[in-house]
Design a protein around this motif. Structure first.
Motif, PDB file in Angstrom:
ATOM      1  N   VAL A   1     -28.296 -22.960  -8.533  1.00 34.33           N
ATOM      2  CA  VAL A   1     -29.658 -22.487  -8.979  1.00 34.33           C
ATOM      3  C   VAL A   1     -30.085 -21.574  -7.833  1.00 34.33           C
ATOM      4  CG1 VAL A   1     -32.074 -22.850  -9.873  1.00 34.33           C
ATOM      5  CG2 VAL A   1     -29.993 -24.258 -10.800  1.00 34.33           C
ATOM      6  N   ILE A   2     -30.506 -20.417  -8.044  1.00 39.82           N
ATOM      7  CA  ILE A   2     -31.009 -19.562  -6.778  1.00 39.82           C
ATOM      8  C   ILE A   2     -32.757 -19.601  -7.053  1.00 39.82           C
ATOM      9  CG2 ILE A   2     -31.055 -17.247  -5.564  1.00 39.82           C
ATOM     10  CD1 ILE A   2     -28.145 -16.917  -6.725  1.00 39.82           C
ATOM     11  N   ALA A   3     -33.556 -20.032  -5.868  1.00 39.25           N
ATOM     12  CA  ALA A   3     -34.763 -19.877  -6.202  1.00 39.25           C
ATOM     13  C   ALA A   3     -35.281 -18.760  -5.128  1.00 39.25           C
ATOM     14  CB  ALA A   3     -35.676 -21.019  -5.817  1.00 39.25           C
ATOM     15  N   HIS A   4     -35.932 -17.566  -5.178  1.00 36.72           N
ATOM     16  CA  HIS A   4     -36.178 -16.539  -4.662  1.00 36.72           C
ATOM     17  C   HIS A   4     -37.626 -16.785  -4.038  1.00 36.72           C
ATOM     18  CE1 HIS A   4     -39.460 -15.282  -7.172  1.00 36.72           C
ATOM     19  NE2 HIS A   4     -38.808 -15.328  -8.330  1.00 36.72           N
ATOM     20  N   GLY A   5     -37.884 -15.827  -2.963  1.00 39.23           N
ATOM     21  CA  GLY A   5     -39.181 -15.797  -2.118  1.00 39.23           C
ATOM     22  C   GLY A   5     -40.289 -15.411  -2.822  1.00 39.23           C
ATOM     23  N   PHE A   6     -41.420 -15.513  -2.137  1.00 40.93           N
ATOM     24  CA  PHE A   6     -42.798 -15.182  -2.832  1.00 40.93           C
ATOM     25  C   PHE A   6     -42.652 -13.490  -3.025  1.00 40.93           C
ATOM     26  CE2 PHE A   6     -47.163 -13.497  -1.911  1.00 40.93           C
ATOM     27  CZ  PHE A   6     -47.738 -13.942  -2.939  1.00 40.93           C
ATOM     28  N   SER A   7     -43.113 -13.137  -4.173  1.00 45.49           N
ATOM     29  CA  SER A   7     -43.274 -11.797  -4.231  1.00 45.49           C
ATOM     30  C   SER A   7     -41.791 -11.186  -4.781  1.00 45.49           C
ATOM     31  CB  SER A   7     -43.953 -10.841  -3.518  1.00 45.49           C
ATOM     32  OG  SER A   7     -43.166 -10.383  -2.290  1.00 45.49           O
ATOM     33  N   GLY A   8     -40.859 -12.042  -4.582  1.00 47.68           N
ATOM     34  CA  GLY A   8     -39.471 -11.616  -4.966  1.00 47.68           C
ATOM     35  C   GLY A   8     -38.890 -11.507  -6.418  1.00 47.68           C
ATOM     36  N   SER A   9     -37.726 -11.418  -6.821  1.00 48.57           N
ATOM     37  CA  SER A   9     -37.267 -11.421  -8.220  1.00 48.57           C
ATOM     38  C   SER A   9     -35.753 -11.457  -8.097  1.00 48.57           C
ATOM     39  CB  SER A   9     -37.527 -10.197  -8.830  1.00 48.57           C
ATOM     40  OG  SER A   9     -37.101 -10.138 -10.135  1.00 48.57           O
ATOM     41  N   CYS A  10     -35.261 -12.184  -9.090  1.00 51.38           N
ATOM     42  CA  CYS A  10     -33.889 -12.383  -9.178  1.00 51.38           C
ATOM     43  C   CYS A  10     -32.980 -11.006  -9.569  1.00 51.38           C
ATOM     44  CB  CYS A  10     -33.732 -13.438 -10.280  1.00 51.38           C
ATOM     45  SG  CYS A  10     -33.811 -12.924 -12.062  1.00 51.38           S
ATOM     46  N   ASN A  11     -33.872  -9.931  -9.964  1.00 48.43           N
ATOM     47  CA  ASN A  11     -33.166  -8.738 -10.271  1.00 48.43           C
ATOM     48  C   ASN A  11     -33.406  -7.966  -9.049  1.00 48.43           C
ATOM     49  OD1 ASN A  11     -32.543  -9.067 -13.070  1.00 48.43           O
ATOM     50  ND2 ASN A  11     -34.936  -9.389 -13.452  1.00 48.43           N
ATOM     51  N   SER A  12     -33.943  -8.152  -7.819  1.00 46.82           N
ATOM     52  CA  SER A  12     -33.698  -6.924  -6.693  1.00 46.82           C
ATOM     53  C   SER A  12     -32.334  -6.917  -6.196  1.00 46.82           C
ATOM     54  CB  SER A  12     -34.603  -7.795  -5.461  1.00 46.82           C
ATOM     55  OG  SER A  12     -33.881  -8.672  -5.036  1.00 46.82           O
ATOM     56  N   PRO A  13     -32.025  -5.824  -5.723  1.00 44.31           N
ATOM     57  CA  PRO A  13     -30.599  -5.654  -5.230  1.00 44.31           C
ATOM     58  C   PRO A  13     -30.112  -6.842  -4.437  1.00 44.31           C
ATOM     59  CG  PRO A  13     -31.862  -3.716  -5.094  1.00 44.31           C
ATOM     60  CD  PRO A  13     -33.034  -4.509  -5.482  1.00 44.31           C
ATOM     61  N   ARG A  14     -30.962  -7.022  -3.359  1.00 47.52           N
ATOM     62  CA  ARG A  14     -30.470  -8.193  -2.392  1.00 47.52           C
ATOM     63  C   ARG A  14     -30.238  -9.418  -3.168  1.00 47.52           C
ATOM     64  NH1 ARG A  14     -28.535  -8.275   2.416  1.00 47.52           N
ATOM     65  NH2 ARG A  14     -29.798  -6.556   3.109  1.00 47.52           N
ATOM     66  N   ALA A  15     -31.297  -9.945  -4.129  1.00 49.82           N
ATOM     67  CA  ALA A  15     -30.992 -11.137  -4.936  1.00 49.82           C
ATOM     68  C   ALA A  15     -29.676 -10.959  -5.594  1.00 49.82           C
ATOM     69  CB  ALA A  15     -32.153 -11.361  -5.660  1.00 49.82           C
ATOM     70  N   ARG A  16     -29.335  -9.704  -6.416  1.00 50.23           N
ATOM     71  CA  ARG A  16     -28.308  -9.633  -7.038  1.00 50.23           C
ATOM     72  C   ARG A  16     -26.870  -9.885  -6.187  1.00 50.23           C
ATOM     73  NH1 ARG A  16     -28.018  -7.926 -12.357  1.00 50.23           N
ATOM     74  NH2 ARG A  16     -29.888  -7.237 -13.102  1.00 50.23           N
ATOM     75  N   HIS A  17     -27.183  -9.339  -4.924  1.00 50.82           N
ATOM     76  CA  HIS A  17     -25.822  -9.398  -4.156  1.00 50.82           C
ATOM     77  C   HIS A  17     -25.643 -10.915  -3.743  1.00 50.82           C
ATOM     78  CE1 HIS A  17     -22.767  -8.276  -1.069  1.00 50.82           C
ATOM     79  NE2 HIS A  17     -23.677  -9.167  -0.351  1.00 50.82           N
TER      80      HIS A  17
END
Length: 253
Positions: A30-46
């Motif tokens: 399970v991936i928990a992103h940072g504040f103001s982030g999103s699982c759909n950002s390019p970095r999160a997808r990578h």
């Protein structure tokens, strides 16, 4: 296997949007992103694609972020968001579930593991040890966004982050107070020497307050959270989440 759109409902009734990367593996991450982030950002997808080499992946937007409903409580009620993702992973037959959190997501991952338990491993990357930290210019800007009406409006317009206008009452227990309760689940703390949000003392405070088994990776030259994760570091992280018995890197003096 290709990714699958995901809708989760938390224990307190908030609907979250995310992505599921299935795999025939006992492990789900399970991936928990940072504040103001999103699982759909390019970095999160990578990051998700790389961690998918080690098991299934469940990635989601925290409440108040991106396509999810609700408002952000900046680390308090978000423990229910992680629990919903963990429950989904278990419902798909994964016998082992690990959580990797970044920045705010790292704080929530620590609090969730301490309060809910049941995980096989927890990794906290670039996370704070305590609340209300304003010791860096970056964190002073974050507090302006959280605490002021205009700051919250800007965060909503530019970052698709809806922040609760109601402050904590009472404040949730900070990560350093709860981190010892994670044991005997293995805990990994990752922090960069060039983090412009939280200096290294946050990582050391978490490590010193935690109980074994625990590991601390101090990464020379690394900045903050997802934006500074190199492919090699993500692979190391995935290997540790799959086999948390890997000997830890000794923390520097």
């Amino acid at each position: 296997m290709s990714e699958v759109p995901l809708t989760l409902t938390t224990g307190d009734g908030v609907r979250l949007r995310g992505r599921h990367l299935p795999a025939e593996s006992d492990l789900a991450i399970v991936i928990a992103h940072g504040f103001s982030g999103s699982c759909n950002s390019p970095r999160a997808r990578h990051i998700a694609a790389t961690l998918h080499r080690f098991g299934a992946v469940v990635a989601f937007d925290f409440r108040g972020h991106g396509n999810s409903e609700g408002v952000s409580t900046v680390g308090d009620l978000e423990v229910h968001d992680i629990e919903a993702a963990v429950a989904f992973a278990r419902s798909r037959g994964h016998s082992t579930v690990a959580v990797a959190g970044f920045s705010m997501g790292a704080a929530v991952a620590v609090r969730h593991a301490a309060l809910f338990g049941g995980l096989t491993a927890v990794a906290a990357v670039s996370g704070p040890a305590h609340w209300y930290y304003r010791g860096t210019p970056s964190m002073r800007l974050v507090h302006r966004a959280i605490e002021g009406r205009w700051g919250r409006a800007v965060a909503r317009w530019t970052r698709r982050t809806r922040i609760s206008a109601v402050g904590w009452d009472p404040p949730p227990s900070p990560p350093w107070e709860l981190v010892h309760k994670i044991a005997p689940t293995p805990l990994l703390i990752v922090h960069g020497t060039a983090d412009r949000y939280f200096p290294l003392r946050h990582a050391h405070a978490l490590y010193e307050s935690a109980a074994d088994p625990r590991a601390l990776w101090i990464e020379p030259g690394m900045g903050h959270a997802e934006s500074s994760m190199t492919p090699a570091l993500v692979r190391r992280l995935g290997a540790w989440l799959r086999e948390p018995s890997v000997p830890p890197v000794s923390p520097p003096a």
